[in-house]
Design an enzyme around this catalytic site. Sequence first.
Site, short mmCIF file in Angstrom:
data_model
loop_
_atom_site.label_atom_id
_atom_site.label_comp_id
_atom_site.label_asym_id
_atom_site.label_seq_id
_atom_site.Cartn_x
_atom_site.Cartn_y
_atom_site.Cartn_z
N GLU A 118 49.69 42.03 48.39
CA GLU A 118 50.04 43.15 46.80
C GLU A 118 50.59 44.06 47.42
O GLU A 118 51.01 45.12 46.18
CB GLU A 118 49.08 43.32 46.54
CG GLU A 118 47.70 42.05 45.91
CD GLU A 118 48.23 41.51 44.68
OE1 GLU A 118 49.34 41.88 44.23
OE2 GLU A 118 47.64 40.11 44.67
N HIS A 141 43.14 47.76 44.20
CA HIS A 141 43.13 47.21 43.31
C HIS A 141 41.58 46.30 44.09
O HIS A 141 41.43 46.53 44.72
CB HIS A 141 44.30 46.28 43.39
CG HIS A 141 43.97 44.90 42.42
ND1 HIS A 141 44.10 44.34 41.48
CD2 HIS A 141 44.09 43.50 43.38
CE1 HIS A 141 43.54 43.21 41.64
NE2 HIS A 141 43.82 42.83 42.60
N HIS A 143 38.02 43.97 42.19
CA HIS A 143 37.97 42.45 41.19
C HIS A 143 36.61 43.17 40.43
O HIS A 143 36.11 42.30 40.54
CB HIS A 143 37.92 40.96 42.07
CG HIS A 143 38.99 41.27 42.73
ND1 HIS A 143 38.52 39.53 44.25
CD2 HIS A 143 40.54 41.20 42.44
CE1 HIS A 143 40.05 39.96 43.91
NE2 HIS A 143 41.19 40.48 43.57
N GLU A 171 30.76 58.94 28.85
CA GLU A 171 31.69 60.12 29.79
C GLU A 171 32.63 59.01 29.57
O GLU A 171 34.34 59.02 30.12
CB GLU A 171 31.01 59.48 30.67
CG GLU A 171 30.93 58.42 31.34
CD GLU A 171 30.65 58.30 33.60
OE1 GLU A 171 30.67 59.39 33.60
OE2 GLU A 171 30.02 57.37 33.41
N HIS A 212 41.89 38.25 36.36
CA HIS A 212 41.27 38.83 37.89
C HIS A 212 41.56 40.01 38.60
O HIS A 212 40.63 39.68 39.69
CB HIS A 212 44.13 38.98 38.43
CG HIS A 212 43.59 39.33 39.36
ND1 HIS A 212 44.73 38.98 40.35
CD2 HIS A 212 43.83 39.27 40.46
CE1 HIS A 212 45.37 39.26 41.77
NE2 HIS A 212 44.22 39.50 41.85
#
Length: 274
Positions: A118, A141, A143, A171, A212
Amino acid sequence: MTKLNIIDASFTQEMMKVTANMYRLGWDERNGGNISYLLTEEEVAAYLDIEKVVRTIPMQFDGKELAGKYFIVTGSGKYFKNVIDDPAVNLGVIRVAADGKNLELLWGLEDGGRPTSELPPHFMSHIARMKVDPENRIVMHTHATHLLAMTFTHPLEEKALTRTLWQMCTECLVVFPEGVGIIPWLVPGTNEIGEATAAKMHEFRLVIWPFHGIYGAGRKMDEVFGLIETAEKAAKVYTYVQAQGGAKQAITDQQLKDLADAFGVTPREGFLEL
């Protein structure tokens, strides 16, 4: 001059700690998730001979805007659970070559590995965020489970999703007042998904990849982890609320405005209905 042990470097320790936490939380199964951390030359030079390139790795992305920049990144196909035990195999310190088409590996990825697949989305996001905030250093990144689940059950519209998250946990508006960006489903690891993510990163620090995961960006590791963690907590509350039959009451838009005023943040224009 003897160099310090790079395993002891604060940036390596941060990578080891956060990957362990992300795995522990169940966000990054198998080889899921990736992190890139922009470093200064001074930080790297304290631990490595920056003139000694271990190997050169071709890159399918024009990274000229980042030429000469240093990063520590997670490796492609590497499991976050293994980083803390063997950082030299699962992490790598890289420099973007002057031509912007190659990476110079300075340390790590010792089993012949490569940086995360990525990397194009990461680099494009770094470029985009640094135009908004020159001090941005982290792109992450993951999941995150409940955020991922919400992309199946909640309208994929930025205003609607942001408002839901803001209402689930007080918050949230304070932590991400600009809201959450969303891109269409795209094939991961491609320049196309990188370009779509980067376009959103000009406006948001959080970008949802439907079905994703999520991308987050910021200045410090704890900041970015906490940003995603807060949104994920709100998504978890949303899941519980839906399982209990739906909300009977919620934070109002006026209360959200009062909250923003109290904490000196500005909600994304048009997202509150007052």
